[in-house]
Design an enzyme around this catalytic site. Structure first.
Site, mmCIF file in Angstrom:
data_model
loop_
_atom_site.group_PDB
_atom_site.id
_atom_site.type_symbol
_atom_site.label_atom_id
_atom_site.label_comp_id
_atom_site.label_asym_id
_atom_site.label_seq_id
_atom_site.Cartn_x
_atom_site.Cartn_y
_atom_site.Cartn_z
ATOM 1 N N TYR A 9 -15.843 8.727 30.847
ATOM 2 C CA TYR A 9 -16.227 7.784 32.195
ATOM 3 C C TYR A 9 -14.881 8.468 32.281
ATOM 4 C CZ TYR A 9 -19.166 4.457 29.844
ATOM 5 O OH TYR A 9 -20.099 3.715 29.196
ATOM 6 N N ILE A 10 -13.486 9.223 31.512
ATOM 7 C CA ILE A 10 -12.378 9.423 32.821
ATOM 8 C C ILE A 10 -12.691 10.996 33.170
ATOM 9 C CG2 ILE A 10 -10.340 9.465 32.313
ATOM 10 C CD1 ILE A 10 -11.093 7.055 32.886
ATOM 11 N N ARG A 52 -5.466 6.183 35.676
ATOM 12 C CA ARG A 52 -5.462 4.329 35.442
ATOM 13 C C ARG A 52 -6.624 3.847 36.606
ATOM 14 N NH1 ARG A 52 0.533 5.051 37.986
ATOM 15 N NH2 ARG A 52 1.827 3.877 36.754
ATOM 16 N N LYS A 66 2.063 4.625 30.260
ATOM 17 C CA LYS A 66 0.635 4.170 30.334
ATOM 18 C C LYS A 66 0.082 2.832 29.162
ATOM 19 C CE LYS A 66 -3.499 4.070 30.393
ATOM 20 N NZ LYS A 66 -4.977 4.620 30.971
ATOM 21 N N ARG A 74 -0.849 -6.369 31.205
ATOM 22 C CA ARG A 74 -2.701 -7.023 30.950
ATOM 23 C C ARG A 74 -3.428 -7.388 30.005
ATOM 24 N NH1 ARG A 74 -5.831 -6.929 35.526
ATOM 25 N NH2 ARG A 74 -7.991 -6.606 35.297
ATOM 26 N N HIS A 122 3.005 -20.179 43.690
ATOM 27 C CA HIS A 122 4.398 -19.704 43.666
ATOM 28 C C HIS A 122 4.551 -18.263 43.202
ATOM 29 C CE1 HIS A 122 8.207 -18.457 41.561
ATOM 30 N NE2 HIS A 122 8.570 -19.727 41.562
ATOM 31 N N ARG A 134 6.381 -15.492 42.336
ATOM 32 C CA ARG A 134 6.309 -14.709 41.205
ATOM 33 C C ARG A 134 5.622 -15.170 40.194
ATOM 34 N NH1 ARG A 134 10.462 -15.443 44.439
ATOM 35 N NH2 ARG A 134 11.045 -17.477 43.742
ATOM 36 N N GLY A 168 -12.236 -6.712 26.212
ATOM 37 C CA GLY A 168 -13.589 -5.431 25.410
ATOM 38 C C GLY A 168 -12.805 -4.062 25.916
ATOM 39 N N CYS A 222 -10.000 0.035 26.349
ATOM 40 C CA CYS A 222 -8.611 0.389 26.967
ATOM 41 C C CYS A 222 -7.343 -0.868 26.427
ATOM 42 C CB CYS A 222 -8.883 0.867 28.243
ATOM 43 S SG CYS A 222 -9.441 1.982 29.045
ATOM 44 N N ARG A 260 -18.629 -1.207 25.137
ATOM 45 C CA ARG A 260 -17.692 -0.613 24.029
ATOM 46 C C ARG A 260 -16.672 -2.066 23.959
ATOM 47 N NH1 ARG A 260 -15.060 4.671 25.656
ATOM 48 N NH2 ARG A 260 -14.980 3.688 27.809
HETATM 49 N N1 SAJ Z 1 -9.920 -9.782 31.834
HETATM 50 C C1 SAJ Z 1 -10.313 -11.089 31.439
HETATM 51 N N2 SAJ Z 1 -9.034 -11.226 32.369
HETATM 52 C C2 SAJ Z 1 -8.721 -11.184 33.695
HETATM 53 C C3 SAJ Z 1 -9.547 -9.587 33.623
HETATM 54 C C4 SAJ Z 1 -9.990 -9.443 32.191
HETATM 55 O O1 SAJ Z 1 -10.516 -11.594 30.483
HETATM 56 O O2 SAJ Z 1 -7.843 -11.849 34.258
HETATM 57 C C5 SAJ Z 1 -10.878 -8.727 29.999
HETATM 58 C C6 SAJ Z 1 -12.268 -8.017 31.131
HETATM 59 O O3 SAJ Z 1 -13.107 -9.055 31.366
HETATM 60 C C7 SAJ Z 1 -12.576 -7.098 30.467
HETATM 61 C C8 SAJ Z 1 -10.998 -6.614 29.223
HETATM 62 O O4 SAJ Z 1 -10.281 -7.788 30.136
HETATM 63 O O5 SAJ Z 1 -13.395 -7.648 29.139
HETATM 64 C C9 SAJ Z 1 -10.664 -5.767 30.422
HETATM 65 O O6 SAJ Z 1 -10.719 -5.658 31.686
HETATM 66 P P1 SAJ Z 1 -9.993 -5.188 33.093
HETATM 67 O O7 SAJ Z 1 -11.074 -4.997 34.498
HETATM 68 O O8 SAJ Z 1 -8.490 -5.686 32.852
HETATM 69 O O9 SAJ Z 1 -9.725 -3.499 32.199
HETATM 70 P P2 SAJ Z 1 -10.006 -2.171 31.262
HETATM 71 O O10 SAJ Z 1 -10.330 -2.054 30.092
HETATM 72 O O11 SAJ Z 1 -11.610 -1.520 32.320
HETATM 73 O O12 SAJ Z 1 -9.436 -1.041 32.297
HETATM 74 C C10 SAJ Z 1 -7.957 -0.840 31.620
HETATM 75 C C11 SAJ Z 1 -6.878 -0.614 33.592
HETATM 76 N N3 SAJ Z 1 -5.580 -1.409 33.607
HETATM 77 C C12 SAJ Z 1 -4.851 -1.775 33.805
HETATM 78 O O13 SAJ Z 1 -5.085 -2.765 34.980
HETATM 79 C C13 SAJ Z 1 -3.351 -2.288 33.252
HETATM 80 C C14 SAJ Z 1 -7.443 0.496 34.147
HETATM 81 O O14 SAJ Z 1 -6.235 0.273 35.311
HETATM 82 C C15 SAJ Z 1 -7.414 1.745 33.541
HETATM 83 O O15 SAJ Z 1 -7.425 2.944 34.092
HETATM 84 C C16 SAJ Z 1 -8.242 1.038 32.356
HETATM 85 O O16 SAJ Z 1 -7.573 -0.169 31.155
HETATM 86 C C17 SAJ Z 1 -7.689 2.944 30.914
HETATM 87 O O17 SAJ Z 1 -8.908 3.234 30.998
HETATM 88 O O18 SAJ Z 1 -6.482 2.614 30.356
#
Ligand code: SAJ
Length: 407
Positions: free
Chosen positions: A9-10, A149, A201, A208, A239, A241, A252, A255, A322
């Site tokens: 994927y990367i 990222r 990282k 998040r 708000h 901030r 899921g 990452c 995954r």
């Molecule tokens: N999710 C929620 N609520 C949200 C946002 C996401 O429930 O508000 C869930 C999604 O549905 C999913 C999971 O979280 O199941 C993760 O999804 P995501 O879209 O938040 O992130 P990833 O795992 O696809 O990608 C993340 C990203 N990291 C950050 O935003 C800090 C990406 O920039 C990284 O490159 C990636 O991890 C990585 O490879 O590390």
């Protein structure tokens, strides 16, 4: 020439974007089937803009191979899972890739690790491999950590526009690798030391995870006391901030649901909020099961076989399953709400991976009275009217039909 190791994927998008910006690139992966597929001109997963990038890279002469090449720059992008028991990083794939590189690389080569690794991993696991091969790290072989990222679903855009971190032992090597990434990256590229890059990282993804856990905890509190969590988050986010993310059926992907564990494993007793957040997010699939039972009771539904889960991937508009919340849920369903009985459908998952998996939206809808929206794919967003007449439980807040049930 740049040898990109690991075409997942990367690694694949990284190899492609480098080649499409004029770099001489060979992509290496030990999976022969995958390399054959790429050599036949097919991309290996669905991602917006990936095929266009692929075609451009091929026009520019990118090669795909099972072999490691003799060159002065390697970029390693292989998975870094965590050990389920100790919660520590399992660096076996990175270590084995570096071992293979050591067999072919000349003195003076730079090995860039893109895979996510917790602080100290390069020191503890990678430097010894270099030394074991008779090289002096920092002199004969240079090590760099350049964590990716990019977000699945918007990878190609983010590859080009996100800022990046480069961790290196010395500034000169940092600058050399910065020049490589500058060929395609329009964002700022910060040079720092290796441990800082490793930690940064992991911290980004942990931030998040904690924010999503907060939203999920609010969803549970609001459900228990009959408040609308989405309206509360919407208003709170006005708000200047406050920026709370969105509750959902779980977290899921490979990452965010993985990286925080590295800190829990390495800093037990210190990583407390991080651990609590992981537990909350891992508990969401069970909460969804509980809500399904509640809604079925409320609506007088008794036949679990007529309940359908929409979406198998870990998030919208990707084909990656995954650690997906739906799979986590199916594993945990028991006591009358058996995972083997519910109907399942995902437009992005054509291979059959779970029981009762439908291949079309129509056949799925025909088989169910209740639809649980687990993933907000565009397909369902654009066809929401097809759900009318069904009991709808929307875990993603994308459905605006009257009477919809939420987390
Ligand atoms: N999710 C929620 N609520 C949200 C946002 C996401 O429930 O508000 C869930 C999604 O549905 C999913 C999971 O979280 O199941 C993760 O999804 P995501 O879209 O938040 O992130 P990833 O795992 O696809 O990608 C993340 C990203 N990291 C950050 O935003 C800090 C990406 O920039 C990284 O490159 C990636 O991890 C990585 O490879 O590390």
């Amino acid at each position: 020439m740049i040898n990109v190791i690991g075409l997942g994927y990367i690694g694949l998008p990284t190899a492609l974007i480098l080649a499409s910006h004029g770099m001489d690139v060979v992509g290496t992966d030990y999976n022969e089937e995958l390399v054959d597929k790429l050599n036949r001109g097919e991309v290996t997963f669905e991602e917006k803009g990936l095929k266009g990038l692929f075609d451009e890279a091929v026009r520019n002469g990118i090669e795909f191979s099972n072999e490691y090449k003799v060159t002065d720059t390697y970029i390693i992008s292989v998975p870094t899972p965590y050990d389920k028991e100790s919660k520590k990083v399992d660096a076996c794939f990175v270590v084995s890739a570096v071992k293979s590189v050591m067999k072919v690389c000349p003195k003076g080569a730079t090995v860039v690790i893109e895979s996510t690794i917790p602080p100290g991993t390069i020191e503890k696991f990678i430097r010894p491999v270099i030394e074991a091969n008779g090289f002096v790290p920092g002199k004969d072989i240079h090590l760099v950590h350049a964590p990716e990222r990019i977000i699945p679903g918007n990878m190609v855009y983010e590859l080009e526009h996100n800022s990046r971190t480069i961790g290196a032992d010395d500034a000169e090597i940092g600058e050399k690798i910065k020049a490589v990434y500058s060929s395609f990256c329009k964002g700022d590229i910060v040079i720092t030391d290796i441990r800082t890059a490793e930690m940064t990282k992991v911290v980004e993804n942990t931030f998040r995870d904690i924010n999503i856990a907060f939203a999920n905890e609010l969803a549970k509190i609001c459900r228990s006391d009959d408040m609308d969590v989405y309206e509360i988050i919407r208003i709170a986010n006005m708000h200047p901030r406050v920026n709370i993310l969105t509750p959902g059926p779980g977290v899921g992907g490979h990452c965010i649901s993985v990286d925080p564990w590295f800190l829990v494993g390495d800093y037990p007793g210190l990583a407390n909020i991080i651990l609590a957040a992981r537990k909350i997010n891992d508990g969401m699939p069970r909460f969804v099961i509980h809500r399904i039972s509640q809604i079925m009771k409320e609506k007088g539904l008794t036949d679990v076989r007529r309940v359908g889960l929409y979406g198998l991937t870990y998030k919208e508009n990707v084909d990656d399953v995954r650690e997906s919340p739906t799979l986590q849920m199916l594993e945990r369903m028991e006591d009358g709400l058996s995972g083997g009985l519910v109907q399942v459908y995902d437009p992005y998952v054509t291979k059959k991976i779970v029981p009762n998996q439908h291949t079309t939206f129509e056949s799925f809808l025909g088989a169910v009275d209740m639809v649980v929206i687990m993933v907000g794919h565009d397909e369902i967003k654009q066809n929401m009217n097809m759900l009318s007449g069904k009991v709808v439980f929307d875990t993603r807040k994308i459905c605006y039909l009257p009477d919809v049930h939420r987390l």
